[in-house]
Each structure stands twice: as structure tokens, then as C-alpha cells.
Write an enzyme that holds these catalytic residues in place. Structure first.
Site, PDB file in Angstrom:
ATOM      1  N   GLY A  70       7.414  -5.587  -3.107  1.00  0.00           N
ATOM      2  CA  GLY A  70       6.134  -4.884  -3.095  1.00  0.00           C
ATOM      3  C   GLY A  70       6.659  -3.501  -2.472  1.00  0.00           C
ATOM      4  O   GLY A  70       5.671  -2.209  -2.680  1.00  0.00           O
ATOM      5  N   THR A  71       7.849  -3.227  -2.244  1.00  0.00           N
ATOM      6  CA  THR A  71       8.107  -1.821  -1.862  1.00  0.00           C
ATOM      7  C   THR A  71       8.360  -0.925  -2.854  1.00  0.00           C
ATOM      8  O   THR A  71       9.291  -1.241  -3.847  1.00  0.00           O
ATOM      9  CB  THR A  71       9.414  -2.101  -1.018  1.00  0.00           C
ATOM     10  OG1 THR A  71       9.376  -2.892   0.122  1.00  0.00           O
ATOM     11  CG2 THR A  71       9.975  -0.650  -0.201  1.00  0.00           C
ATOM     12  N   PRO A  97       4.530  -2.098  -8.773  1.00  0.00           N
ATOM     13  CA  PRO A  97       4.427  -0.985  -7.944  1.00  0.00           C
ATOM     14  C   PRO A  97       3.196  -1.082  -7.421  1.00  0.00           C
ATOM     15  O   PRO A  97       2.752  -0.263  -6.409  1.00  0.00           O
ATOM     16  CB  PRO A  97       4.415   0.018  -9.341  1.00  0.00           C
ATOM     17  CG  PRO A  97       3.988  -0.610 -10.270  1.00  0.00           C
ATOM     18  CD  PRO A  97       4.821  -1.827 -10.141  1.00  0.00           C
ATOM     19  N   HIS A 126      -2.241   9.334  -0.969  1.00  0.00           N
ATOM     20  CA  HIS A 126      -1.994   8.298  -0.136  1.00  0.00           C
ATOM     21  C   HIS A 126      -1.713   8.898   1.379  1.00  0.00           C
ATOM     22  O   HIS A 126      -1.702   9.971   1.670  1.00  0.00           O
ATOM     23  CB  HIS A 126      -0.274   7.837  -0.492  1.00  0.00           C
ATOM     24  CG  HIS A 126      -0.462   6.843  -1.463  1.00  0.00           C
ATOM     25  ND1 HIS A 126      -0.564   7.188  -2.820  1.00  0.00           N
ATOM     26  CD2 HIS A 126      -0.567   5.396  -1.599  1.00  0.00           C
ATOM     27  CE1 HIS A 126      -0.470   6.513  -3.775  1.00  0.00           C
ATOM     28  NE2 HIS A 126      -0.261   5.240  -2.909  1.00  0.00           N
ATOM     29  N   LYS A 130       3.436   7.738   3.922  1.00  0.00           N
ATOM     30  CA  LYS A 130       4.020   7.102   2.855  1.00  0.00           C
ATOM     31  C   LYS A 130       5.088   7.921   2.354  1.00  0.00           C
ATOM     32  O   LYS A 130       5.095   9.222   2.082  1.00  0.00           O
ATOM     33  CB  LYS A 130       2.974   7.154   1.402  1.00  0.00           C
ATOM     34  CG  LYS A 130       3.618   6.398   0.432  1.00  0.00           C
ATOM     35  CD  LYS A 130       2.532   6.364  -0.718  1.00  0.00           C
ATOM     36  CE  LYS A 130       3.377   5.800  -1.890  1.00  0.00           C
ATOM     37  NZ  LYS A 130       3.968   4.197  -2.026  1.00  0.00           N
ATOM     38  N   THR A 137       2.930   3.531  -8.379  1.00  0.00           N
ATOM     39  CA  THR A 137       1.909   2.978  -9.259  1.00  0.00           C
ATOM     40  C   THR A 137       1.497   4.567 -10.349  1.00  0.00           C
ATOM     41  O   THR A 137       1.274   4.255 -11.377  1.00  0.00           O
ATOM     42  CB  THR A 137       0.463   3.198  -8.467  1.00  0.00           C
ATOM     43  OG1 THR A 137       0.610   1.944  -7.552  1.00  0.00           O
ATOM     44  CG2 THR A 137      -0.717   2.807  -9.525  1.00  0.00           C
TER      45      THR A 137
END
Length: 213
Positions: A70-71, A97, A126, A130, A137
Site C-alpha cells: 500500500g506504500t 495506490p 493530503h 505525505k 491515486t
């Protein structure tokens, strides 16, 4: 399943670990800088950072562990390396993503809408910490929409993960937006990936959309 959770001390990991245990999985928590022992595990899950993920996943795949990643911030050469090693070891490597089901639906809707309203832009917002921008995404959304959609990235304290796709036409504006208010939103997607992992072909599979009926 016996899960090796890489990044257990991170914002996603802190939510994911108890959720996995509640779902009946046995979790070995691995924090930043800790050395993971793959022996005795059935799968690895990585929610770490771009500078750590490739080494983590390659070690897990090299030990014959199927992986869920998920990174974000992965480069094409990282994905190619995962695919090659996973095929060599005969295991699956699943990369997404975004694990929020609503975000996946947003991408589907945007890909459909751009067929009729081709003037579009993406705004992704975000938390200021981040690392990567644009987000994974937003890049996946732009690719699903044809690849030429401008992306605007915003990093501010107080945000989690938010994205809107704006499609304009004469006299109208269509906005498709998804908001993640809590990282608990990622849990159902990770559990779905774990459920589907044994049935995936060896090699790389990208995107939660590939797991949806």
C-alpha cells in the site's frame, strides 16, 4: 493467516494491525528500522515509505512470501522488479495506490465520465507529511482517464486523503469527490486483498479495481 506487517508503527499500520487481528489473522508487527524474519508467515503487507518499500518487498518475495503493498511513490522500475521476482518465486504481489473502496469507485466513475466530458482536471489533497506528490491515486486516476489530465497537489496539516475530479462543459461542471476522514477506510480493501491473494496469478497485480466483481 500469519501476517508480517511492515510499517506497523505508521499511521496506517496502527489502524491496520488491530483490524487484522480482529478479523482472525495473526500479526507480526515490524517497525521502521527493524529487521523482519519472514519464516513462519503466510503473507507480508507493506505500508511504509518510498525509501524502504522496495527493499522490504524484495526481501519478502525472495523468501517466497506473497505481498500486499500500500506504500505509494513507487517507480515503474520498482513495479517491474516486483513482477519479475514474484514470477520467479511463483507468488503474487498485489499493489494498490488506494485501498479505500470509495476511492476505487471514484476512479471508475471518472473514467466513465471523461468519455463524455473530456475537459478535466484533478485536485488531490493530503497531509503535509505525505512524501510523494502527485499521489499514487491521482496518477492512477489520470491514467484511467486517458493519461493527459492535469493534477494539482495540495499538502496541508489537518488533511488525511482527499481527491476531486472536475469535468467541465458548456454551462456545467461535474465534480466527483472522495474524502478519507480516517485511515480505517483502508481496512476493508486490505482484507479483500488478503482474501483474494491466494487466487492471484504469480507476478504483479495492480489496483483494487482488479479484485472487484
Amino acid at each position: 493467516m500469519r501476517i508480517l506487517l511492515l510499517g506497523a508503527g505508521g499511521k496506517v499500520g496502527e489502524v491496520l494491525a488491530p483490524a487484522l487481528e480482529e478479523a482472525g489473522h495473526e500479526v507480526t508487527r515490524v517497525g521502521r528500522g527493524e529487521v523482519a524474519d519472514s519464516a513462519g508467515h503466510d503473507a507480508a503487507i507493506d505500508f511504509t515509505l518510498p525509501d524502504a518499500v522496495r527493499g522490504n518487498v524484495e526481501r519478502a518475495l525472495g523468501a517466497g512470501l506473497p505481498c500486499i503493498v500500500g506504500t505509494t511513490g513507487l517507480a515503474p522500475e520498482d513495479l517491474d522488479a516486483f513482477d519479475s521476482l514474484a514470477r520467479e518465486q511463483g507468488v503474487a504481489c498485489f499493489v494498490a495506490p488506494n485501498f479505500a473502496l470509495g476511492a476505487v469507485l471514484m476512479m471508475r466513475f471518472a473514467a466513465e465520465a471523461v468519455r463524455y466530458m473530456p475537459s478535466a482536471e484533478i485536485v488531490e489533497l493530503h497531509d503535509e507529511r505525505k512524501v510523494d506528490a502527485p499521489s499514487g491515486t491521482s496518477k492512477a486516476t489520470a491514467e484511467a482517464m486517458g493519461g493527459n489530465v492535469p493534477i494539482h497537489s495540495i499538502r496541508l496539516p489537518g488533511l488525511v486523503a482527499h481527491q476531486e475530479v472536475l469535468l467541465g462543459g458548456p454551462g456545467q461542471l461535474l465534480t466527483i469527490r472522495h474524502d478519507t476522514m480516517s485511515r480505517e477506510a483502508f481496512v476493508p480493501g486490505v482484507l479483500l486483498a488478503l482474501e483474494k491473494l491466494p487466487s492471484l496469478d504469480p507476478g504483479l497485480t495492480v489496483g483494487l479495481d482488479a479484485l472487484l466483481d
